[in-house]
Write an enzyme that holds these catalytic residues in place. Structure first.
Site, PDB file in Angstrom:
ATOM      1  N   SER B 153       0.836  -1.197   0.000  1.00 52.51           N
ATOM      2  CA  SER B 153       0.000   0.000   0.000  1.00 52.51           C
ATOM      3  C   SER B 153       0.879   1.259   0.000  1.00 52.51           C
ATOM      4  O   SER B 153       1.654   1.456  -0.945  1.00 52.51           O
ATOM      5  CB  SER B 153      -0.950  -0.046   1.200  1.00 52.51           C
ATOM      6  OG  SER B 153      -2.000   0.877   1.045  1.00 52.51           O
ATOM      7  N   ASP B 229     -10.208  -5.591  -2.843  1.00 45.44           N
ATOM      8  CA  ASP B 229      -9.552  -4.545  -2.043  1.00 45.44           C
ATOM      9  C   ASP B 229     -10.398  -3.281  -2.114  1.00 45.44           C
ATOM     10  O   ASP B 229     -10.617  -2.720  -3.196  1.00 45.44           O
ATOM     11  CB  ASP B 229      -8.161  -4.319  -2.644  1.00 45.44           C
ATOM     12  CG  ASP B 229      -7.298  -3.344  -1.853  1.00 45.44           C
ATOM     13  OD1 ASP B 229      -7.855  -2.393  -1.276  1.00 45.44           O
ATOM     14  OD2 ASP B 229      -6.073  -3.546  -1.835  1.00 45.44           O
ATOM     15  N   HIS B 262      -7.395  -6.016   1.237  1.00 47.72           N
ATOM     16  CA  HIS B 262      -6.186  -5.205   1.466  1.00 47.72           C
ATOM     17  C   HIS B 262      -5.404  -5.667   2.698  1.00 47.72           C
ATOM     18  O   HIS B 262      -4.411  -5.053   3.067  1.00 47.72           O
ATOM     19  CB  HIS B 262      -6.628  -3.737   1.650  1.00 47.72           C
ATOM     20  CG  HIS B 262      -5.539  -2.728   1.403  1.00 47.72           C
ATOM     21  ND1 HIS B 262      -4.930  -2.564   0.177  1.00 47.72           N
ATOM     22  CD2 HIS B 262      -4.946  -1.803   2.217  1.00 47.72           C
ATOM     23  CE1 HIS B 262      -4.031  -1.586   0.241  1.00 47.72           C
ATOM     24  NE2 HIS B 262      -4.009  -1.117   1.476  1.00 47.72           N
TER      25      HIS B 262
END
Lengths: 284, 284
Positions: B153, B229, B262
């Site tokens: 991320s 996600d 995620h």
């Protein structure tokens, strides 16, 4: 997938399977309880065998779930993982008066308490021996004729004692750094005095070594123990389990690992061996 | 093992190696910084190659270390893992005025801030490009001619931009669900406006796609992205990286995984592929 009564707290795909956390209202504890469940991809086509993992002091359903790395192997082996919380929690549930980590919240010791004020909510034994198995059998695609149990520290104590008391339920039992005899360690003295009172005869069904002395049997036990574990000498004492098993026909495999401590890094390092060991028993 | 300046916070044996957390006083950030380091058993006999893993918003050095399950494969491959924190912390370090998760503490975005009051402490770029590599090269048995970098991320953004800016340092780069273009997402707009000011030309060296447009090159990039996600469409936009790489000679392997979110369950599911991919590049 869950039937009524199970609320999904979280759900994530992991290793081709699904890692969930569920919440439900427990009759036994009188509280809202959470548990984690990993279903491998094989559960999409048929019920799968299940490994219960009981956690140690201070843990919730989360620790094993996020730290042990068990889903990878469970996915390969087609094994479900059920990870309960370690005590009731919530409004009205009493805690250690000093907030200590080794009694009360996060420290249910897998007993049905008989002493006030604990007896009302601290019923982890009945929760895990009756209520939760019935709930997950109803809600999840599990083959309840093929169950195994493992645990860590206080949860190793829970796994060993539950398997010894209800040996027909489990095909195999293992433990990481278990408390093998609450009768013979400070954690056990404090917890069992608090939950059960001072009469030690009532403690014996919550002591793996005493259960074996009193005739309880399982075919085999796998135990891993780190030799750099700070709780080894005072609390864990695996030699007492060796002595209890000697001559009983229980095949104890006790592996002592130099350098390993009491943490989840130790569990993660050896969880694959445990899952494969259980899978072999569950396949028979 | 660590030389002066590194204080050991914790140390556990894991998969035959040693997982440590260290603390040190950073010149760049002007704070006490922590980082995690895994040394595989191979490091006992000779310096080992190193994979840097940069974490995402809200993380510390702990998240990847306890949740990703990377040590198992790193131990097999003989790879060290260095996991820094994601921002300076401590007395006098400013945070987002609203305490938001996406700016300030836990959200350093791997930049050298130029705006007040951030410029004093928020120097994660120089910390990671100069100070920490020199420190670990001195203190740990690492072969600094063989470095790789990955991240998740915000940390995927950090890994990609650091590799593109300093391509001679890293033999390989990969990312999980990276922010590929802070110029083109709300997280990036907020962070880079705050740390660097409104002039977007200053942002380009912190944007993987802009760096590639401006001529930066690496041989290859591996990216895994979950299609469940929740940040995919608004913040992550891997298609922008595909467009940026097209025709540049950068070999982008972008794998889209149905059902994965995620979380670290996603990272854990695919970390083995990344470590093996890096190990191949590091062996050349």
């Amino acid at each position: 997938m869950p039937s009524s009564g199970l609320e999904t707290v979280s759900q994530s795909k992991a290793f081709g399977g699904v890692q969930s956390v569920f919440r439900h209202q427990s009759v036994e504890t009188g509280t809202s309880m959470r548990f984690a469940a990993f279903l491998p991809p094989q559960a999409e086509v048929a019920p799968v065998p299940v490994l219960w993992f009981l956690s140690g002091l201070t843990c919730t359903e989360d620790n094993f779930t996020v730290k042990a790395g068990a889903q990878r192997i469970a996915s390969e082996l087609g094994l479900a993982l059920i990870t309960p919380d370690t005590s009731p929690r919530g409004d009205g549930v009493p805690d250690d008066p000093d907030g200590a980590y080794d009694f009360g919240l996060g420290a249910g010791f897998y007993v049905d308490a008989t002493e006030k004020p604990w007896a009302t909510h601290y019923r982890m034994r009945s929760y895990l021996e009756r209520e939760l198995p019935e709930l997950v059998a109803d809600a999840l695609p599990l083959d309840m004729t093929r169950q195994a149990v493992s645990g860590h520290s206080m949860g190793g104590h829970g796994a060993l004692t539950m398997a010894l008391r209800t040996s027909a339920r489990f095909r195999s039992v293992s433990a990481f750094a278990p408390i093998v005899s609450p009768l013979n360690c400070p954690w056990g003295h404090k917890a069992l005095t608090g939950y059960l009172g001072p009469d030690r005869t009532a403690w014996r069904e919550y002591d793996a070594c005493a259960l074996i002395e009193d005739g309880a049997r399982v075919p085999a036990i796998l135990v891993d123990q780190g030799l750099a574990d700070g709780f080894l000498a005072e609390q864990l004492k695996p030699e007492l389990l060796e002595e209890a098993c000697a001559g009983t026909g229980i095949e104890l495999t006790l592996r002592r690992h130099p350098g390993y401590d009491h943490s989840y890094f130790f569990i993660a390092s050896f969880i694959e061996d445990h899952l494969r060991w259980h899978a072999r028993a569950l396949a028979r």
